[in-house]
Scaffold this active site. Structure first.
Site, short mmCIF file in Angstrom:
data_model
loop_
_atom_site.label_atom_id
_atom_site.label_comp_id
_atom_site.label_asym_id
_atom_site.label_seq_id
_atom_site.Cartn_x
_atom_site.Cartn_y
_atom_site.Cartn_z
CD GLU A 25 -0.98 0.63 3.67
OE1 GLU A 25 -1.34 1.82 3.59
OE2 GLU A 25 -1.25 -0.11 4.63
CE LYS A 86 -6.31 7.20 4.89
NZ LYS A 86 -6.65 7.00 6.33
CB VAL A 106 -6.06 -2.15 3.63
CG1 VAL A 106 -6.39 -3.64 3.47
CG2 VAL A 106 -4.91 -1.97 4.60
CG ASP A 138 -16.00 5.00 11.28
OD1 ASP A 138 -15.64 4.49 10.20
OD2 ASP A 138 -15.38 5.92 11.84
CB SER A 140 -12.34 -0.25 7.68
OG SER A 140 -11.42 -0.24 6.61
CB ALA A 141 -13.88 0.42 2.40
CG ASP A 142 -9.19 -1.64 5.01
OD1 ASP A 142 -9.33 -0.91 4.01
OD2 ASP A 142 -8.36 -1.41 5.92
CE LYS A 159 -4.09 1.36 10.24
NZ LYS A 159 -4.59 0.56 9.10
#
Length: 310
Positions: A25, A86, A106, A138, A140-142, A159
């Protein structure tokens, strides 16, 4: 080849010759570390991947193209420019159409690696379900990218600023296996352990490669998470980090930090609160992931050659 994809000569040759390639990344370069630590770390990570027998392929959106494999000049540009966006999956089309510069997250890197046919990707830690997501949504799109894109992600876990329990639940719902390397616990990024267990413990790159190949051969689309604990000498104590994270979250709430600004704010707060220890830990874990990722990429190529020869 897709006209929006620009693969470097080195990476293109490796893919054509079925040599192991590891995607990387670029948000860790543009947003994850201060200059010049970010550039130095990027170069050192690439060198580690080469030392372990694979070709590094850092991805980014530059000059209207999805770049797969960056030159030193392009890496320097990402590391030093201020107006780098980003780039998650939702941002890629706009950035490519407008010619603006984007550093892939990611999710963004997985998408780019999938387009280029790179099955292994190394990062620091994946995103996940944020604390309080039951009210903020909320997430993450990951996690969605892991559910649909055939790329194995080597990381130090999610994380630790996230809700690790809910992240594991989300991945289970999406059918994404979480494998921990040489431990049965889920690493917590800066720390080697957490209160959560992974789905399975795997002890060798060849074992991981066999799981990856079997999954996709069965038509089970989507990625895998290979969680590699941070090296012991660089790890930060779990309770200490939880205290730092709690303080960071409280401050983010006071300042009304929301959405995509949350993660960089928290990481910057923790960096200052730990007097730079978290940055050193971040560098150590990405280097460790790079070494393991290259070994997995090499083992996967060997596994594919063995299967195809039968």
């Amino acid at each position: 080849m897709n006209p929006y994809v620009d693969i470097s000569k080195e990476v293109a040759y490796a893919l054509a010759e079925n040599l192991p390639v590891v995607a990387l990344e670029s948000t860790i370069i543009s947003h994850g570390m201060p200059y010049p630590h970010n550039l130095q770390t990027a170069e050192e990570v690439a060198a580690i991947i080469r030392e372990h027998g694979a070709v590094p392929a850092t991805t980014a959106i530059m000059d209207g193209k999805i770049k797969v494999g960056l030159t030193k000049e392009e890496l320097t540009r990402l590391a030093s420019e201020k107006e780098v966006i980003k780039a998650s999956r939702k941002d890629i089309a706009y950035l490519a159409a407008s010619g603006k510069t984007g550093a892939t997250t990611v999710a963004g890197t997985m998408f780019c690696a999938g387009l280029a046919g790179i099955p292994v990707f190394v990062t620091g830690g994946i995103g996940g379900v944020h604390r309080g997501a039951e009210s903020t949504m909320d997430i993450s799109a990951d996690l969605e990218e892991l559910a649909q894109t055939n790329v194995a992600v080597i990381c130090a876990g999610a994380k630790s600023i996230l809700d690790l329990g809910l992240t594991l639940e989300y991945l289970e719902t999406k059918g994404v296996p979480v494998l921990s390397y040489q431990t049965d616990q889920l690493p917590a990024f800066f720390s080697r352990s957490s209160t959560f267990s992974s789905n399975y413990q795997v002890n060798h790159p060849e074992e991981i490669a066999a799981v990856i190949d079997t999954k996709w051969s069965l038509g089970l689309d989507g990625g895998l998470v290979i969680a590699n604990p941070i090296p012991e000498h660089s790890a930060l104590e779990e309770s200490y980090m939880n205290q730092m994270i709690d303080e960071a979250l409280q401050e983010a709430g006071k300042q009304n930090i929301t959405q995509k600004d949350v993660t960089p704010f928290l990481l910057d707060f923790i960096h200052k609160a730990t007097q730079g220890k978290s940055l050193q830990a971040n560098i150590a874990l990405i280097k460790s992931n790079a070494a393991l990722g290259a070994e997995i990429a090499a083992a996967y190529q060997k596994q594919r050659q063995t299967v195809q020869s039968i």
